[in-house]
Design an enzyme around this catalytic site. Sequence first.
Site, PDB file in Angstrom:
ATOM      1  CB  CYS A 113       1.560  26.662  63.206  1.00  0.00           C
ATOM      2  SG  CYS A 113       2.095  28.252  63.842  1.00  0.00           S
ATOM      3  CG  HIS A 264       0.312  27.375  59.278  1.00  0.00           C
ATOM      4  ND1 HIS A 264      -0.616  28.016  60.063  1.00  0.00           N
ATOM      5  CD2 HIS A 264       1.533  27.826  59.673  1.00  0.00           C
ATOM      6  CE1 HIS A 264       0.022  28.812  60.909  1.00  0.00           C
ATOM      7  NE2 HIS A 264       1.322  28.712  60.693  1.00  0.00           N
ATOM      8  CG  ASN A 294       0.583  32.649  61.942  1.00  0.00           C
ATOM      9  OD1 ASN A 294      -0.297  31.824  62.190  1.00  0.00           O
ATOM     10  ND2 ASN A 294       1.870  32.364  61.996  1.00  0.00           N
TER      11      ASN A 294
END
Length: 337
Positions: A113, A264, A294
């Site tokens: 990420c 994020h 995500n």
Amino acid sequence: MIRSRFTGLGMAVPPNCIKNNDLQRYMDTSDDWIRQRSGIEQRYWVDEGVSTSDLGLEAANVALEQAKLKPADLDMILFATLSPDHEFPGTACFLQGKLGAPGIPAIDIRQQCSGFIYSVAVADQFIRTGAIRRALVVGAEVHSKGLDLTTRGRDVSVLFGDGAGAVVMEATSIQNPKTDSFLWSTHLHADGTHAQELWTAAPGTGLKTKERILQPHLEEAVHYPKMNGKSVFIHASQKMPESLQEALLANGLSSEEIDLYVLHQANLRINQKCAEVMGLPDEKVFNTIQKYGNTTAATIPIGLVEAEKASRLKQGTLVASAAFGSGYTWASMIYRW
Ligand code: ACO
């Protein structure tokens, strides 16, 4: 003073929109559970024939067009992904082959990420030293081919979606550091003692077996991602604000001076917690997780594209980004658009 500037921006998501309720075909879950715990309403999945570098290529082409550059103008490609086309070579090489930019370095960044900010930081260092003038940075994921789409894997599988984002970074000579458009800073961190809190163990030489993957691994679903959700929540809610504070301090800024936070997109609740800890008003935090889930290394460039489309990102906007992910890794950056 030579610094990096983002001159092109692009994103790509596949056409298949998967609503939360659609997941009930595969597992015992509900729209309510997913929305309440994560904020996610839908995500996109690729067709069978589409790979991570294919999605990356689409995003890269848009970014190159916006930058008015051809692949041959690039000096370097960086590709952040945790869902590579193949075990090796790196996905940056596959993308380079498809783009047609032979000879230039093509580097994979495996920081999950945080991969996009890590990649931007690497490109920035090459640009600042004068080693290169133009880099293509891509964050792309095809998660849908690597999730445990059964009730056993539901805590992880409902969270992730496929997507790609890309930026072109170019050297720029700074005349006025207060108003010029450029990347002000990046800060990178990792703590490998938590590596197994969010990971995919197989195939891997770290398995205590003679081969990197065997039939029993498949039966035990060791080749699917596993997550300690509570640990991720606690650490992300702590490290994202911490890395933003670090970036603000390094640039002599207060949190109010940032126009937009493009963070994020792990989980809407994590970003709400981060905003609460930092005392940020909701309207300054730009979230896209509701639409895309995500997408790991792609969340920040996708957020930038969506913010630009929504007229939240304009010339002069001061933007802060932070990410937290598997590793654990975390990172932040500040840039004037
Ligand atoms: N649908 C329905 N029920 C589910 C699902 C699902 N998809 N997944 C788990 N459950 C059930 C569990 O089985 C459990 O049932 P039980 O009580 O009968 O045993 C119940 O829901 C609660 O499970 P918990 O794991 O305790 O749920 P929790 O409230 O902790 O929420 C969550 C889980 C959402 C993952 C939470 O820990 C969290 O937000 N963690 C942050 C992690 C995250 O968002 N990661 C994103 C990716 S990583 C990254 O980008 C950094």
